[in-house]
Design a protein around this motif. Structure first.
Motif: not given
Ligand code: SF4
Lengths: 102, 551
Positions: B526-527, B529
């Motif tokens: 994810d962004d 992460e």
């Protein structure tokens, strides 16, 4: 120090004073160069080699001697069979150890 | 900085002269190797694969410039011009001659250093957060406590014949930079609501063949009870610890077998029996030791420095290095500067004598004479004025010490492995070098983000592979080196043990495998992460599929 191994073998140890890897040669001297090592194959010669190695440890020339199995390398000389012993023979393979190994 | 008192100095000199005599007797043949081995190990001297190896203690990783210069001089005079900083915050010399070791120990004693408690079944030198005393998030400096424990343990008659080696780590911050959950005893300093200092105590952690996260034993122990409580733990361990089986002799096995609750109950019972003031007078002693660790004389500076801000704005390479290497200091206007000992393609933790001297010079000029060694095999200048950071960076570059990779994919921990270590089953350094070379491009490292790759050359786990986000364990099968991969380990305050991902890989395959793992993460994250967060979210399956599908 008795180890079950097959095939030709040589005696190795670390030299007491500097800890460097050495091999027992035909004249009863300990050499840094595996090429000079005394290679033995029959039971009697193996027993003598082992006795000589133990005697050198008792005489405080070397530390922790043991026999290793070797094999011929493309018909030229011998190399240890076991990976660990090949590494021990070669010295470090990487980095500063190479630059400074000598 | 802790200075030896007279007693320490005399003790160390006595030990050196005793050892000099023992070495002479060994060389003369009056001592056999069987007799000599335990004596040399007590002085940090091992016999490794190719030579002797001397392990020098750097208690809690703290050094001054004179000490670092002496380490450089020893590397040049008695070794091959370099040394290896280890995950125990020590330095190892790989090529000392037996006959030189007493002289080396004397040279070390000249700068108040030694090699005691770096080997054998004793309480090993205590480790601490490498940013101790300067970290912005610190509750209290852990080093006075580490030193108190060192003094208490050095001469304690009950602790010279423990079932096994025993490792203690102390941190003074909530963020764990000392991997306390992977130690026999882990200590975290806390303050209670009344502002009093105390400890959270963990026990029974460790790596090796049986990796275990330490169990919480006490959430709050008043500071003055520290040594009494440690003594209680050691007594329970000494009583039950298995001396008959070295694989079962660590306290972690005892804690696991008794269960954390029963272990804690026994410790508490023992603690109740101990007359705490009899153990030592900690307050008085601690005050004496703390005086040695008194903060250096910081200048009164504004926190923002215009010279530094301008350099960051104008020099992109400097800004990139600073963003990886510079951390917040607790004192305004100062910074913690981390020095990477992980040049791309280099040997993790190695430093040449010339590099050690360069760091010593920088410490003297810019860091109030202090240097730290980290368990991640890097160095730290803990007290740099912000306005000096640019100058420090320029000088680091001159000595190949300015890799901008702290905490990134090429900041790899690697033990010496089969290139040096007599216990190794496979090489680890060349694997670290190959992975580092493969991932070394700056853009690639930035794309990957924070990642801890840790490599051990055998099950003893000195390379902390169990705590690696990507852990690599070198083994041998049928005469060939192969490498087992674990994912999801972490040595921080949310400690976890890496999980074995599946069958191992050959030396030729391992770098590709690591890259596949990283690409899988990049594809699924994810962004913002991190690797570890992504792994914890998605689990091992996508990685297994990606790795083994290609096999
Ligand atoms: S992990 Fe194994 S190979 Fe590496 S330093 Fe420790 S004992 Fe040696």
């Amino acid at each position: 120090m008795a180890r079950k191994i097959n095939g030709p073998r040589i005696a190795t140890a670390n030299r007491l004073r500097d800890g460097l890897v050495v091999f027992l040669d035909g004249k009863g001297e300990w050499t840094r160069n595996l090429c000079g090592a005394r290679v033995v194959e029959n039971d009697a010669a193996i027993a003598t080699l082992e006795q000589d190695a133990v005697a050198a440890a008792k005489a405080n020339i070397v530390v922790d001697p043991y026999l290793i199995e070797v094999e011929t390398c493309n018909g030229h000389g011998f190399v240890p069979v076991k990976h660990r012993e090949r590494m021990r023979m070669k010295g470090p393979t990487a980095g500063n150890s190479l630059i400074f190994h000598g | 900085m802790y200075r030896y008192d007279e007693f320490d100095a005399r003790f160390v000199r006595q030990r050196v002269s005793q050892f000099r005599n023992q070495v002479e007797r060994r060389i003369e043949g009056e001592l056999s190797e069987e007799e000599f081995r335990p004596l040399r190990l007590m002085n940090g001297l091992y016999l490794q694969l190719h030579a002797y190896m001397l392990r020098v203690a750097i208690p809690y990783g703290t050094l001054n410039s004179a000490q670092m210069r002496q380490l450089a001089a020893i590397a040049e005079k008695y070794d091959k011009g370099y040394g290896h900083f280890t995950t125990r915050q020590n330095i190892q010399y790989n090529w000392p001659k037996l006959s030189d070791v007493p002289d080396i120990l004397d040279d070390l004693a000249d700068v108040e250093m030694h090699a005691i408690q770096t080997s054998g079944n004793c309480i090993r030198n205590v480790t601490a957060d490498h940013w101790a005393g300067v970290a912005a998030d610190e509750v209290a400096d852990p080093r006075p406590y580490a030193e108190l424990i060192r003094q208490w343990s050095s001469l304690h008659p009950e602790f010279s014949f423990l079932p096994r080696k025993f490792k203690i780590a102390v941190t003074g911050a909530a963020a764990d930079r000392a991997a306390i959950a992977f130690h026999d005893i882990g200590l975290r300093i806390k303050k209670n609501d009344a502002g009093e200092t105390g400890f959270e105590i963990l026990a029974g952690g460790g790596m090796g063949r049986t990796p275990l996260i330490a169990a919480p034993v006490r959430d709050w122990l008043p500071g003055e009870d520290l040594l009494a409580y440690l003594e209680a733990i050691m007594r329970v361990y000494n009583l039950h610890g298995r001396r008959d089986n070295k694989y079962k002799a660590r306290i972690k096995i005892l804690v696991r077998e008794l269960g954390a609750d029963e272990f804690t109950r026994q410790v508490e019972e023992e603690f109740a029996r101990i007359d705490a003031p009899q153990v030592v007078p900690p307050e008085q002693e601690l005050a004496r030791i703390s005086a040695y660790f008194a903060a250096p004389e910081y200048q009164d500076l504004p926190d923002d420095d215009p010279v530094h801000a301008k350099a960051i704005a104008e020099d992109a390479a400097f800004a990139a290095w600073a963003s990886a290497s510079v951390e917040r200091h607790r004192v305004p206007g100062y910074a913690i500067v981390n020095i990477s000992l992980k040049p791309v393609g280099g040997v993790p933790g190695d430093a040449t004598a010339e590099q050690m001297r360069a760091v010593a010079d920088l410490a003297e000029k810019y860091s109030l004479d202090e240097i730290r060694v980290t368990h991640e095999q890097n160095l730290v200048l803990p007290n740099v004025r912000k306005k000096d950071i640019h100058a420090v960076w320029q000088q680091l570059m001159e000595h190949a010490l300015a890799s901008a990779n702290i905490g990134k994919a090429t900041d790899i921990i690697s033990c010496p492995g089969l290139d040096y270590c007599g216990l190794a089953t496979a090489r680890s350094i060349p694997i670290a070098q190959e992975i580092s070379t493969r991932l070394g491009d700056d853009a690639r490292q930035n794309e990957i983000g924070g990642l801890k790759i840790k490599i051990s050359g055998c099950i003893n786990a000195c390379g902390h592979h169990h705590a690696g986000h990507i852990g690599i364990l070198g083994l041998e099968k049928a005469g060939e080196e192969f490498y087992q991969v674990t994912l999801g380990g972490s040595g921080d305050e949310n400690a976890s043990i890496g999980e074995i991902i599946g069958p191992g890989f050959s030396g030729e395959e391992i770098t590709d495998t690591v890259e596949t793992i990283i690409d899988t993460y990049i594809g699924l994250r994810d962004d913002g992460e991190t690797f570890l967060d992504a792994y914890r979210r998605i689990g091992p399956e996508p990685f297994k599929e990606a790795i083994y599908a290609t096999h």
